[in-house]
Design a protein around this motif. Structure first.
Motif, PDB file in Angstrom:
ATOM      1  N   TYR A  93       0.830  -1.203   0.000  1.00  0.00           N
ATOM      2  CA  TYR A  93       0.000   0.000   0.000  1.00  0.00           C
ATOM      3  C   TYR A  93       0.866   1.255   0.000  1.00  0.00           C
ATOM      4  CZ  TYR A  93      -3.157   3.587   1.788  1.00  0.00           C
ATOM      5  OH  TYR A  93      -3.855   4.739   1.975  1.00  0.00           O
ATOM      6  N   LEU A  94       1.925   1.262   0.820  1.00  0.00           N
ATOM      7  CA  LEU A  94       2.798   2.425   0.905  1.00  0.00           C
ATOM      8  C   LEU A  94       3.487   2.686  -0.422  1.00  0.00           C
ATOM      9  CD1 LEU A  94       4.135   4.659   2.553  1.00  0.00           C
ATOM     10  CD2 LEU A  94       5.871   2.997   3.263  1.00  0.00           C
ATOM     11  N   ASP A  95       3.996   1.630  -1.054  1.00  0.00           N
ATOM     12  CA  ASP A  95       4.620   1.782  -2.364  1.00  0.00           C
ATOM     13  C   ASP A  95       3.633   2.367  -3.362  1.00  0.00           C
ATOM     14  OD1 ASP A  95       6.854   0.687  -1.284  1.00  0.00           O
ATOM     15  OD2 ASP A  95       6.781  -1.189  -2.398  1.00  0.00           O
ATOM     16  N   PHE A  96       2.404   1.883  -3.322  1.00  0.00           N
ATOM     17  CA  PHE A  96       1.377   2.337  -4.262  1.00  0.00           C
ATOM     18  C   PHE A  96       1.129   3.835  -4.121  1.00  0.00           C
ATOM     19  CE2 PHE A  96      -2.872   3.024  -5.867  1.00  0.00           C
ATOM     20  CZ  PHE A  96      -2.926   2.207  -6.992  1.00  0.00           C
ATOM     21  N   VAL A  97       0.999   4.309  -2.884  1.00  0.00           N
ATOM     22  CA  VAL A  97       0.722   5.724  -2.641  1.00  0.00           C
ATOM     23  C   VAL A  97       1.908   6.585  -3.048  1.00  0.00           C
ATOM     24  CG1 VAL A  97       0.240   7.449  -0.875  1.00  0.00           C
ATOM     25  CG2 VAL A  97      -0.933   5.243  -0.811  1.00  0.00           C
ATOM     26  N   LEU A  98       3.118   6.171  -2.659  1.00  0.00           N
ATOM     27  CA  LEU A  98       4.302   6.976  -2.953  1.00  0.00           C
ATOM     28  C   LEU A  98       4.585   7.054  -4.449  1.00  0.00           C
ATOM     29  CD1 LEU A  98       6.734   5.838  -0.094  1.00  0.00           C
ATOM     30  CD2 LEU A  98       5.454   7.978  -0.270  1.00  0.00           C
ATOM     31  N   VAL A  99       4.466   5.922  -5.140  1.00  0.00           N
ATOM     32  CA  VAL A  99       4.710   5.919  -6.587  1.00  0.00           C
ATOM     33  C   VAL A  99       3.625   6.690  -7.322  1.00  0.00           C
ATOM     34  CG1 VAL A  99       4.900   4.440  -8.634  1.00  0.00           C
ATOM     35  CG2 VAL A  99       6.028   3.775  -6.512  1.00  0.00           C
ATOM     36  N   SER A 100       2.406   6.707  -6.775  1.00  0.00           N
ATOM     37  CA  SER A 100       1.320   7.459  -7.406  1.00  0.00           C
ATOM     38  C   SER A 100       1.610   8.951  -7.422  1.00  0.00           C
ATOM     39  CB  SER A 100      -0.003   7.220  -6.662  1.00  0.00           C
ATOM     40  OG  SER A 100      -0.406   5.887  -6.752  1.00  0.00           O
ATOM     41  N   ILE A 101       2.139   9.461  -6.326  1.00  0.00           N
ATOM     42  CA  ILE A 101       2.246  10.907  -6.151  1.00  0.00           C
ATOM     43  C   ILE A 101       3.615  11.452  -6.522  1.00  0.00           C
ATOM     44  CG2 ILE A 101       2.081  12.764  -4.439  1.00  0.00           C
ATOM     45  CD1 ILE A 101       0.071  11.038  -2.937  1.00  0.00           C
ATOM     46  N   PHE A 102       4.675  10.706  -6.241  1.00  0.00           N
ATOM     47  CA  PHE A 102       6.027  11.223  -6.417  1.00  0.00           C
ATOM     48  C   PHE A 102       6.728  10.592  -7.632  1.00  0.00           C
ATOM     49  CE2 PHE A 102       5.069  11.470  -1.838  1.00  0.00           C
ATOM     50  CZ  PHE A 102       5.160  12.858  -1.678  1.00  0.00           C
ATOM     51  N   PRO A 103       7.782  11.258  -8.125  1.00  0.00           N
ATOM     52  CA  PRO A 103       8.528  10.712  -9.281  1.00  0.00           C
ATOM     53  C   PRO A 103       9.432   9.564  -8.864  1.00  0.00           C
ATOM     54  CG  PRO A 103       9.531  12.764  -8.576  1.00  0.00           C
ATOM     55  CD  PRO A 103       8.272  12.607  -7.753  1.00  0.00           C
ATOM     56  N   LEU A 104       8.810   8.470  -8.449  1.00  0.00           N
ATOM     57  CA  LEU A 104       9.521   7.272  -8.025  1.00  0.00           C
ATOM     58  C   LEU A 104       9.045   6.096  -8.854  1.00  0.00           C
ATOM     59  CD1 LEU A 104       9.125   7.713  -4.155  1.00  0.00           C
ATOM     60  CD2 LEU A 104      11.169   8.213  -5.485  1.00  0.00           C
ATOM     61  N   LYS A 105       9.852   5.063  -8.882  1.00  0.00           N
ATOM     62  CA  LYS A 105       9.454   3.829  -9.557  1.00  0.00           C
ATOM     63  C   LYS A 105       9.991   2.642  -8.792  1.00  0.00           C
ATOM     64  CE  LYS A 105      13.395   3.863 -12.760  1.00  0.00           C
ATOM     65  NZ  LYS A 105      13.831   3.845 -14.183  1.00  0.00           N
ATOM     66  N   ILE A 106       9.388   1.514  -9.041  1.00  0.00           N
ATOM     67  CA  ILE A 106       9.815   0.291  -8.379  1.00  0.00           C
ATOM     68  C   ILE A 106      11.066  -0.243  -9.063  1.00  0.00           C
ATOM     69  CG2 ILE A 106       9.194  -2.083  -7.824  1.00  0.00           C
ATOM     70  CD1 ILE A 106       7.717  -0.021  -6.191  1.00  0.00           C
ATOM     71  N   LYS A 107      12.077  -0.525  -8.288  1.00  0.00           N
ATOM     72  CA  LYS A 107      13.345  -1.032  -8.823  1.00  0.00           C
ATOM     73  C   LYS A 107      13.403  -2.534  -8.658  1.00  0.00           C
ATOM     74  CE  LYS A 107      18.369  -0.582  -8.305  1.00  0.00           C
ATOM     75  NZ  LYS A 107      19.463   0.076  -7.545  1.00  0.00           N
ATOM     76  N   GLU A 108      13.729  -3.212  -9.746  1.00  0.00           N
ATOM     77  CA  GLU A 108      13.864  -4.665  -9.703  1.00  0.00           C
ATOM     78  C   GLU A 108      15.323  -5.030  -9.452  1.00  0.00           C
ATOM     79  OE1 GLU A 108      12.303  -6.636 -13.051  1.00  0.00           O
ATOM     80  OE2 GLU A 108      10.278  -5.823 -12.845  1.00  0.00           O
ATOM     81  N   ASN A 109      15.551  -5.829  -8.412  1.00  0.00           N
ATOM     82  CA  ASN A 109      16.892  -6.305  -8.085  1.00  0.00           C
ATOM     83  C   ASN A 109      16.943  -7.819  -8.222  1.00  0.00           C
ATOM     84  OD1 ASN A 109      18.010  -3.765  -7.337  1.00  0.00           O
ATOM     85  ND2 ASN A 109      16.838  -3.873  -5.427  1.00  0.00           N
ATOM     86  N   GLN A 110      18.112  -8.310  -8.514  1.00  0.00           N
ATOM     87  CA  GLN A 110      18.305  -9.757  -8.687  1.00  0.00           C
ATOM     88  C   GLN A 110      19.083 -10.297  -7.491  1.00  0.00           C
ATOM     89  OE1 GLN A 110      16.904 -10.787 -11.433  1.00  0.00           O
ATOM     90  NE2 GLN A 110      17.338 -12.964 -11.382  1.00  0.00           N
ATOM     91  N   THR A 111      18.514 -11.247  -6.780  1.00  0.00           N
ATOM     92  CA  THR A 111      19.179 -11.843  -5.630  1.00  0.00           C
ATOM     93  C   THR A 111      20.028 -13.031  -6.087  1.00  0.00           C
ATOM     94  OG1 THR A 111      17.370 -13.371  -5.194  1.00  0.00           O
ATOM     95  CG2 THR A 111      17.218 -11.183  -4.198  1.00  0.00           C
ATOM     96  N   PRO A 112      20.971 -13.466  -5.252  1.00  0.00           N
ATOM     97  CA  PRO A 112      21.775 -14.634  -5.636  1.00  0.00           C
ATOM     98  C   PRO A 112      20.943 -15.866  -5.944  1.00  0.00           C
ATOM     99  CG  PRO A 112      22.748 -13.494  -3.761  1.00  0.00           C
ATOM    100  CD  PRO A 112      21.409 -12.855  -4.001  1.00  0.00           C
ATOM    101  N   TYR A 121      12.158   3.696  -3.879  1.00  0.00           N
ATOM    102  CA  TYR A 121      13.017   4.898  -3.752  1.00  0.00           C
ATOM    103  C   TYR A 121      14.085   4.972  -4.806  1.00  0.00           C
ATOM    104  CZ  TYR A 121      10.584   5.459   0.551  1.00  0.00           C
ATOM    105  OH  TYR A 121       9.585   5.635   1.442  1.00  0.00           O
ATOM    106  N   GLU A 122      13.810   4.434  -5.983  1.00  0.00           N
ATOM    107  CA  GLU A 122      14.617   4.747  -7.165  1.00  0.00           C
ATOM    108  C   GLU A 122      13.911   5.902  -7.853  1.00  0.00           C
ATOM    109  OE1 GLU A 122      16.427   2.838 -11.264  1.00  0.00           O
ATOM    110  OE2 GLU A 122      14.887   1.773 -10.147  1.00  0.00           O
ATOM    111  N   SER A 123      14.494   7.092  -7.803  1.00  0.00           N
ATOM    112  CA  SER A 123      13.851   8.282  -8.343  1.00  0.00           C
ATOM    113  C   SER A 123      13.904   8.273  -9.874  1.00  0.00           C
ATOM    114  CB  SER A 123      14.528   9.554  -7.817  1.00  0.00           C
ATOM    115  OG  SER A 123      15.893   9.585  -8.206  1.00  0.00           O
ATOM    116  N   VAL A 124      12.938   8.953 -10.479  1.00  0.00           N
ATOM    117  CA  VAL A 124      12.870   9.071 -11.930  1.00  0.00           C
ATOM    118  C   VAL A 124      13.638  10.307 -12.361  1.00  0.00           C
ATOM    119  CG1 VAL A 124      11.339   9.339 -13.906  1.00  0.00           C
ATOM    120  CG2 VAL A 124      10.634   7.926 -11.968  1.00  0.00           C
ATOM    121  N   SER A 125      14.542  10.157 -13.301  1.00  0.00           N
ATOM    122  CA  SER A 125      15.317  11.292 -13.798  1.00  0.00           C
ATOM    123  C   SER A 125      14.410  12.231 -14.584  1.00  0.00           C
ATOM    124  CB  SER A 125      16.452  10.787 -14.694  1.00  0.00           C
ATOM    125  OG  SER A 125      17.167  11.865 -15.255  1.00  0.00           O
TER     126      SER A 125
END
Length: 271
Positions: A93-112, A121-125
């Protein structure tokens, strides 16, 4: 509270209660099936996004909040109704609200262990050295305000291009989609000026600025095609950069800056 006698907003509900209601609508929206069910709920959220900027007595804050809420967040939610756009990757829910309003996007990371997880908290340039643009296409498409450009591309340009390419051809579909995108951008900027100028009647100079940019970008496409077909000598980057920036600055000053100076005011007459 009265704004220039154009419209009235009651002092109740308060801003806090409005934000609380938005949270409730968000909670419902993410649980609704995609498509029509989500679209039916969307107008309520957009209406609240329209009201919130008026709670500020600063023209700057009204302009900024209307950009992020009334424009961009509404477009993101429109995409989410069809399970598309940056909100489709939100897992909380928090991610949804923050990405809706601010210039942020979900960052995909690869684990071992080769399992993907999402982190925020990966900001959009926003800008990419716009002064180095060698054409209007380069300036508006890749260098200036990439945040709103990406939203317009996903909501207006791509759907229009895909819809028309089987009807008018690939190249014509691109040109029409480009011009339509700039027209929509102009209308949305007109809305921002509506907030900044305390709901004064639009002069449509802002819209014409973006229409002019779209028409000139379409002309660029034609000229580039002719240049390739006829083997014309390529314009030196220093010259093309000067012409591009000069044109943008001149039209920006005449059709965007001057209207704000004429009509802008900080206090909308709150009571």
């Amino acid at each position: 509270m009265t704004y220039q006698g154009v419209f009235k907003v009651k002092s109740s509900p308060s801003l806090c209660s409005s934000l609380g209601f938005i949270s409730l609508l968000y909670y419902l929206l993410i649980r609704f099936p995609k498509g029509i069910p989500r679209l039916l709920l969307l107008p309520l959220i957009i209406y609240l996004f329209y009201l919130i900027p008026w709670y500020s007595s600063s023209s700057l804050l009204r302009g900024v909040s209307s950009f992020f809420l009334t424009w961009v967040a509404s477009f993101k939610l429109l995409l989410f109704c069809f399970d598309q756009g940056p909100l489709a990757n939100c897992k909380s829910y928090l991610d949804f609200v923050l990405v809706s309003i601010f210039p942020l996007k979900i960052k995909e990371n690869q684990t071992p262990s080769n399992i993907q997880f999402m982190s925020l908290y990966e900001s959009v340039s926003l800008f990419n050295k716009p002064y180095l643009a060698t054409s209007l296409q380069d300036f508006w498409g890749r260098r200036w305000n990439r945040y709103s450009s990406n939203i317009l591309r996903m909501t207006i340009y791509d759907p229009t291009r895909k819809t028309l390419r089987g009807i008018v051809g690939i190249q014509s579909a691109k040109v029409i989609a480009l011009i339509l995108t700039l027209v929509v951008s102009g209308i949305m900027h007109e809305m921002l000026f509506y907030y900044i100028t305390c709901a004064k009647k639009p002069t449509w100079e802002v819209t014409w600025f973006f229409v002019l940019q779209g028409l000139c970008m379409a002309l660029e496409v034609v000229l580039k095609k002719l240049a390739r077909a006829n083997g014309w000598t390529q314009v030196h980057p220093a010259v093309s950069r000067s012409l591009t920036c000069g044109f943008v600055v001149a039209t920006f000053y005449g059709l965007l800056v001057l209207p704000v100076w004429r009509n802008g005011q900080n206090d909308c007459g709150f009571r």
